[in-house]
Design an enzyme around this catalytic site. Structure first.
Site, PDB file in Angstrom:
ATOM      1  N   TYR A  45       0.858  -1.200   0.000  1.00  0.00           N
ATOM      2  CA  TYR A  45       0.000   0.000   0.000  1.00  0.00           C
ATOM      3  C   TYR A  45       0.886   1.238   0.000  1.00  0.00           C
ATOM      4  CZ  TYR A  45      -3.986   2.712   1.969  1.00  0.00           C
ATOM      5  OH  TYR A  45      -5.015   3.586   2.211  1.00  0.00           O
ATOM      6  N   TYR A 199     -10.051  -6.009   7.909  1.00  0.00           N
ATOM      7  CA  TYR A 199      -8.821  -5.428   8.464  1.00  0.00           C
ATOM      8  C   TYR A 199      -9.102  -4.322   9.471  1.00  0.00           C
ATOM      9  CZ  TYR A 199      -4.304  -3.074   8.656  1.00  0.00           C
ATOM     10  OH  TYR A 199      -3.140  -2.505   9.100  1.00  0.00           O
ATOM     11  N   HIS A 200      -9.983  -3.403   9.058  1.00  0.00           N
ATOM     12  CA  HIS A 200     -10.196  -2.209   9.886  1.00  0.00           C
ATOM     13  C   HIS A 200     -10.919  -2.549  11.182  1.00  0.00           C
ATOM     14  CE1 HIS A 200     -10.134  -1.459   5.571  1.00  0.00           C
ATOM     15  NE2 HIS A 200      -9.272  -0.514   5.885  1.00  0.00           N
ATOM     16  N   ASP A 560      -8.938  13.173   9.623  1.00  0.00           N
ATOM     17  CA  ASP A 560      -8.505  11.851  10.079  1.00  0.00           C
ATOM     18  C   ASP A 560      -9.605  11.170  10.903  1.00  0.00           C
ATOM     19  OD1 ASP A 560      -7.197   9.773  11.443  1.00  0.00           O
ATOM     20  OD2 ASP A 560      -6.284  11.160  12.873  1.00  0.00           O
ATOM     21  N   HIS A 562      -9.391   8.016  12.281  1.00  0.00           N
ATOM     22  CA  HIS A 562      -8.938   6.915  13.151  1.00  0.00           C
ATOM     23  C   HIS A 562      -9.313   7.245  14.588  1.00  0.00           C
ATOM     24  CE1 HIS A 562      -6.279   6.188   9.665  1.00  0.00           C
ATOM     25  NE2 HIS A 562      -6.503   4.939   9.993  1.00  0.00           N
TER      26      HIS A 562
END
Ligand code: 2CP
Length: 683
Positions: A45, A199-200, A560, A562
């Site tokens: 990635y 994944y997340h 962002d 996250h």
């Protein structure tokens, strides 16, 4: 929990036994020959700054052994903002490449033969203009659509659950996903139209079983929508691919990947698929970013190697291995090379590729595969009982499950029950040798993109753009029209990513999520812990002295999304006795000031993991000053390279917390800082 050892009794009667690799239900791998015929694709990635810098990185990766490309887009692109949009500016080019138009996309792949190299694009919110730009860029380079191979992530449900790069509300978003699948299945037969991602979930705190269950639940929701369009499973299903995280839970991760294929094969067969191709799950895996530590970062090379081996033993088709310095910053050229070499060494030096499914028949692995599949089935039954995954999302069940996992993990780490070498065991006093970190000059990228957008807008046929955007906007209001087809027309006449998004927003509403965090769980895990009880006492004493509990506002600034870290800190501080409010995602400095005026706070905490901390904190401090709120102590948490610490302190930041800081250290540091402010004021 594993048993001390496993025997024949553990596998007697297991229904999934008996197949070979390449045979339904594909527990043992999607292909008979597996890596003997074709090893997994080394697909790293990559993407940062502008298209030219990312193009150079792609060429380097291919020259040095990479076997496919995987594009990381910046947050502005993900959220459908052109680089010149005021909201986007601090984030342009930071965590991925800035793409505003087909011209950028053409530069991104300049000199790369798209008929030969498969390209994965991690794009969800702005999937229409980005997929369109890729198709038009290839078309203008003379590559036929059927020659294009690759994958578009196009998995919006997990964006609402964890990744947070959504644009539109769930219903229109699901329509967009389905339009993309429908269009690609007819027009780009060799392109994977979804990468349905677990994944997340794992990164956000889910254990392997929950990760797999949520992924499959989302996949089922997509299958329902696609089937409702009348598409035949045997026509499109082999182009739905999957994406899983691989963490340090070695045996369980292998079992998860085997169980994933088993359950998907069952699901697709139950829905009436006839071809083996439709029932065969193919997957990409990525080693866990969350398992990387800022402390002794070279240890991450070892963690990543072990995780990569689990992915390979699990039978992945494509793999990204993280760079060891990613807990500190974007990967440097050197660390990216080591990450790639990890896979080359596994492929070419170990003999691992010679045998398909080497764990097949193991008492332990077969029994764990069954146990994993059972746990996932139980989760799926819970989701079904709620009416499906959209209902489970809207009721908050999904985020509660994930946050529960993340809080238990955090408390196990903070109490030392879960070992992390160099963090909570065998901590080194030696200073960490400094790595040469990659630094993106955000303002240079921003200026360049602005100039390019201005030039594009001057040189294009404005009337043609207007008409194409009007048709796109009308299509948004008209179900049954394929929005990807209309976006391709708009992108071809040089509409930008932002303009296409804006046209859709005329009829599809922007989604705004609530910020939630759990209460009581973290403290329950740490009730017996003296360090925790000391923090609780200190908070109480502070509150008694002040007449109120210390109140803190926690916010995410910029684009962002996250939010695992901020949620854990919010839960931990709340449980310790702080008054905690969490602002919405994507807060602007002005919104933060408004929140600070709305009620009294003793401190402000900001979480930034995008690398945009310097411009964002500078903007925030400016806004605080303008609003006479700059006396409030300011804390920052996130991925902050040591080289930026002094600059943040000069801006007025009192404390900086890196990932992995124990909760009591955060709590006590804040209390000490507040006490120091009180003393200073009293003098
Ligand atoms: C492969 N093939 C074989 C064999 N192996 N045929 C016979 N025997 C074999 N042993 C065939 C395949 O069927 C396929 O042909 C072709 O060779 C290429 O192999 P593949 O297995 O399809 O590999 P691939 O082209 O690399 O594709 C892998 C995936 C794809 C998983 C299917 O979806 C993919 O590349 N995903 C990557 C997703 C990604 O990079 N995500 C980045 C996430 P046919 O095609 O004709 O069948 S970034 C994450 C960050 C963290 C984020 O999201 O924020």
């Amino acid at each position: 929990m594993h048993k001390p050892y496993y025997t024949q009794d553990d596998i007697d009667g297991l229904a999934h036994l008996g197949s070979c690799p390449g045979e339904s239900p594909f527990v043992r791998g999607p292909f008979e020959s597996m890596y003997r015929q074709k090893p997994w694709t080394i697909r790293q990635y990559t993407g940062f700054a502008g298209a030219d810098a990312s193009n150079a990185a792609f060429k380097r990766t291919l020259a040095e052994g990479g076997q496919g490309l995987s594009v990381a887009f910046d947050l502005a692109t993900h959220l459908g903002f052109d680089s010149d949009h005021p909201t986007a500016q601090a984030d342009v080019g930071r965590t991925g490449v800035a793409i505003d138009s087909v011209e950028d996309m053409k530069r991104l792949f300049d000199g790369i033969d798209l008929s030969q190299v498969s390209v994965s694009m991690t794009m969800n919110g702005a999937v229409l203009p980005i997929m369109a730009a890729f198709i038009v860029a290839a078309e203008e380079r003379g590559v036929a659509r059927h020659q294009l191979r690759g994958t578009i992530q196009n998995d919006i449900l997990k964006e609402f659950m964890v990744r947070n790069t959504y644009i539109f509300e769930p219903e229109p978003s699901m329509r967009i996903c389905t339009d993309v699948v429908e269009y690609l299945s007819h027009e780009l037969p060799n392109f994977n139209s979804m990468s349905i991602s677990g994944y997340h979930f794992q990164e956000a705190g889910a254990d392997p079983a929950l990760e797999l269950a949520l992924t499959l639940a989302n996949a089922r929701a997509y299958l329902d929508r696609i089937a409702a369009r009348g598409l035949d499973l045997d026509h499109f299903c082999h182009r739905l691919s999957f994406f899983f995280g691989v963490g340090m839970n070695f045996f369980n991760e292998i079992a998860k990947l085997r169980a994933a294929r088993l359950l998907w094969s069952e699901e697709v067969e139950r829905r009436g698929a006839r071809s083996e191709r439709a029932k065969r799950m193919k997957m990409h895996c990525q080693t866990s970013g969350w398992s990387l530590t800022a402390q002794e970062p070279q240890n991450n090379l070892i963690r990543t190697t072990i995780e990569a081996m689990a992915g390979v033993f699990g039978g992945t088709q494509s793999l990204h291995t993280n760079a060891y310095d990613e807990a500190l910053s974007l990967p440097s050229e050197h660390s990216a090379r080591l990450a790639r070499n990890t896979q080359l060494i596994l492929q070419q030096e170990t003999g691992i590729c010679e045998v398909a499914d080497p764990w097949g028949g193991s008492y332990m692995m077969e029994s764990m595969t069954k146990a994993m599949a059972d746990r996932v089935r139980a989760y799926l039954a819970q989701i079904d009982a709620q009416g499906g995954i959209l209902q489970a999302l809207q009721s908050g069940w999904v985020s509660e499950q994930i946050q529960t996992g993340s809080l238990h993990t955090q408390s196990r780490i903070d109490t030392g029950q879960q070992a992390i070498i160099g963090v909570n065991r065998f901590v080194s006093d030696e200073p960490t040798p400094s790595a040469a970190l990659l630094k993106v000059e955000g303002s240079a990228v921003l200026n360049e993109q602005r100039t390019r957008i201005a030039h594009l807008k001057q040189s294009r046929d404005g009337a043609a753009v207007e008409q194409a955007l009007a048709r796109l906007a009308a299509g948004a209001a008209q179900p049954g029209t394929n929005l990807l087809a209309l976006t391709i027309d708009a992108i071809r006449v040089r509409a930008t990513v932002g303009e296409c998004t804006q046209a859709l927003l005329g009829h599809m509403r922007r989604y705004h999520a609530d910020s939630r965090f759990l209460r009581g769980l973290y403290a329950a895990d740490r009730r017996q812990d003296t360090a925790w009880r000391r923090l609780e006492r200190q908070v109480k004493t502070f509150g008694e002295g002040e007449g109120h509990a210390p109140a803190i506002l926690l916010v995410k600034l910029g684009l962002d999304g996250h939010d695992r870290g901020i949620q854990v800190v919010a839960s931990g501080l709340k449980d310790a006795g702080f008054e905690v409010d969490m602002g919405p995602l994507f807060s602007t400095p002005e919104q933060v000031c408004k929140m600070l005026k709305f009620r009294h706070y003793d401190a402000l905490g900001v979480s930034i993991l995008s690398g945009a901390h310097l411009p964002l904190i500078e903007q925030l401090v400016g806004a605080l000053r303008e609003n006479r709120l700059d006396a409030i102590p300011l804390f920052v948490g996130g991925i902050i390279p040591e080289t930026d610490t002094a600059a943040l302190q000069d801006l007025g930041v009192s404390l900086i917390f890196s990932p992995g800081t124990r909760m009591e250290v955060i709590g006590e540091s804040i209390l000490n800082a507040l006490a120091a402010v009180r003393c200073h004021c009293a003098e």
